[in-house]
Design a protein around this motif. Structure first.
Motif, PDB file in Angstrom:
ATOM      1  N   PHE A 141       0.804  -1.217   0.000  1.00 30.22           N
ATOM      2  CA  PHE A 141       0.000   0.000   0.000  1.00 30.22           C
ATOM      3  C   PHE A 141       0.841   1.274   0.000  1.00 30.22           C
ATOM      4  CE2 PHE A 141      -2.305  -3.428   2.123  1.00 30.22           C
ATOM      5  CZ  PHE A 141      -3.434  -3.500   1.330  1.00 30.22           C
ATOM      6  N   MET A 142       2.115   1.138  -0.266  1.00 25.69           N
ATOM      7  CA  MET A 142       2.972   2.320  -0.372  1.00 25.69           C
ATOM      8  C   MET A 142       2.825   2.960  -1.751  1.00 25.69           C
ATOM      9  SD  MET A 142       6.516   1.275   1.565  1.00 25.69           S
ATOM     10  CE  MET A 142       6.555   0.982   3.332  1.00 25.69           C
ATOM     11  N   PRO A 143       3.222   4.232  -1.892  1.00 25.09           N
ATOM     12  CA  PRO A 143       3.148   4.883  -3.209  1.00 25.09           C
ATOM     13  C   PRO A 143       3.970   4.119  -4.240  1.00 25.09           C
ATOM     14  CG  PRO A 143       3.529   6.502  -1.491  1.00 25.09           C
ATOM     15  CD  PRO A 143       3.656   5.162  -0.829  1.00 25.09           C
ATOM     16  N   PRO A 144       3.442   3.894  -5.443  1.00 26.80           N
ATOM     17  CA  PRO A 144       4.149   3.103  -6.459  1.00 26.80           C
ATOM     18  C   PRO A 144       5.495   3.684  -6.868  1.00 26.80           C
ATOM     19  CG  PRO A 144       1.830   3.372  -7.042  1.00 26.80           C
ATOM     20  CD  PRO A 144       2.100   4.282  -5.891  1.00 26.80           C
ATOM     21  N   ASP A 145       5.644   5.000  -6.771  1.00 30.41           N
ATOM     22  CA  ASP A 145       6.906   5.607  -7.189  1.00 30.41           C
ATOM     23  C   ASP A 145       7.921   5.708  -6.049  1.00 30.41           C
ATOM     24  OD1 ASP A 145       5.455   7.422  -5.749  1.00 30.41           O
ATOM     25  OD2 ASP A 145       5.905   9.134  -7.041  1.00 30.41           O
ATOM     26  N   ALA A 146       7.574   5.227  -4.865  1.00 26.69           N
ATOM     27  CA  ALA A 146       8.519   5.216  -3.750  1.00 26.69           C
ATOM     28  C   ALA A 146       9.622   4.193  -4.025  1.00 26.69           C
ATOM     29  CB  ALA A 146       7.799   4.888  -2.444  1.00 26.69           C
ATOM     30  N   GLU A 166      12.117   0.708  -7.519  1.00 32.73           N
ATOM     31  CA  GLU A 166      10.856   1.416  -7.316  1.00 32.73           C
ATOM     32  C   GLU A 166       9.783   0.423  -6.869  1.00 32.73           C
ATOM     33  OE1 GLU A 166       9.733   3.609 -10.752  1.00 32.73           O
ATOM     34  OE2 GLU A 166      11.193   5.216 -10.389  1.00 32.73           O
ATOM     35  N   ASN A 168       6.661   0.073  -7.591  1.00 32.57           N
ATOM     36  CA  ASN A 168       5.581  -0.383  -8.471  1.00 32.57           C
ATOM     37  C   ASN A 168       5.826  -1.771  -9.057  1.00 32.57           C
ATOM     38  OD1 ASN A 168       7.676   0.949  -9.939  1.00 32.57           O
ATOM     39  ND2 ASN A 168       6.422   0.810 -11.763  1.00 32.57           N
ATOM     40  N   GLN A 171       5.108  -4.358  -6.293  1.00 34.50           N
ATOM     41  CA  GLN A 171       3.678  -4.291  -5.986  1.00 34.50           C
ATOM     42  C   GLN A 171       2.865  -5.010  -7.052  1.00 34.50           C
ATOM     43  OE1 GLN A 171       2.890  -0.097  -5.526  1.00 34.50           O
ATOM     44  NE2 GLN A 171       2.989  -0.202  -3.296  1.00 34.50           N
TER      45      GLN A 171
END
Length: 246
Positions: A141-146, A166, A168, A171
């Protein structure tokens, strides 16, 4: 027969039917719901560690690819890989940075530029089951671009290999794995729940319905010899209850 007598008979029949249906519906619904809940809980207990294990294997696979490249790099006299080789390596490992650490010295193998803020540091060498589960669930559930950094000891040479990726990519792989596992789990759950439900319904619910119906009928006509309960050959608690009733 008088109208009052016919009315009483109909009332008794309706009451008996309601009692029988009430027992059947009440036990059946409770049994079905409990079976579904317990099966789904068991699937969740299996799914969560499975997801964490999938993530660790996925990460270790990309580290192995980076390690293979690092062996070639360390055997050459060049200070760095060519731009083309670096891009190929980064594309293959889905990484933005690859580095090798040995004897306190860090060597940068390939990078696509200055990395952004690292939100997760994953040490596969010291990861336990609980930390892997917690980390895997949070990564979903973290930002895909993190970006996150993962590192582990090398398998073939002394040292430590690390990559920055990255979010994404992993994920996408984890959600795909989750959908496959969810679909398979639902099939297994439905099949298992059906078997458990049918077995318990036949072993417990049906005998209780027979006993309850007989008790209700006997309470209305205690002098009717035909209503004497005929017990089954069971020797468990249901069988004891049937013999006591008979």
């Amino acid at each position: 027969m008088s109208e009052d007598g016919a009315s009483d008979t109909k009332t008794d029949e309706a009451s008996e039917l309601r009692t029988k249906n009430g027992v059947k519906r009440g036990l059946s619904i409770k049994l079905l719901l409990l079976t579904i809940v317990f099966i789904m809980l068991a699937e969740i207990l299996i799914f969560v560690p499975s997801m964490a294990n999938f993530r660790n294997v996925w990460l270790r696979t990309h580290l192995d690819i980076a390690e293979s490249a690092s062996i070639v790099y360390l055997d050459t006299a060049s200070e760095s890989l060519s731009d083309e080789a670096s891009m190929k390596l980064l594309e293959t490992t889905l990484a933005t940075t690859i580095a090798f650490r040995r004897d306190g010295r860090r060597q940068l193998l390939a990078t696509s530029g200055a990395p952004s803020e690292i939100v997760e540091h994953i040490d596969l060498a010291n990861a336990n089951q609980l930390s892997s589960i917690s980390s895997a669930m949070s990564m979903l559930f973290m930002p895909p671009d993190a970006q996150y950094r993962v590192f582990d000891a090398t398998r073939s040479i002394g040292g430590e290999i690390e990559i920055v990726q990255e979010m994404n990519y992993i994920q996408s792989a984890m959600w795909k794995y989750a959908r496959n596992i969810l679909f398979l789990s639902l099939l297994i759950s439905v099949f298992a729940a059906a078997l458990v439900y049918l077995s318990l319904y036949r072993l417990i619910v049906l005998p209780i319905i027979r006993i309850s119906s007989n008790m209700d009928a006997f309470s209305k006509e205690p002098e009717n010899v035909s209503l004497i309960y005929v017990p089954s050959d069971r020797t468990d608690e249901i069988g004891v209850a049937e013999n006591r009733l008979s």
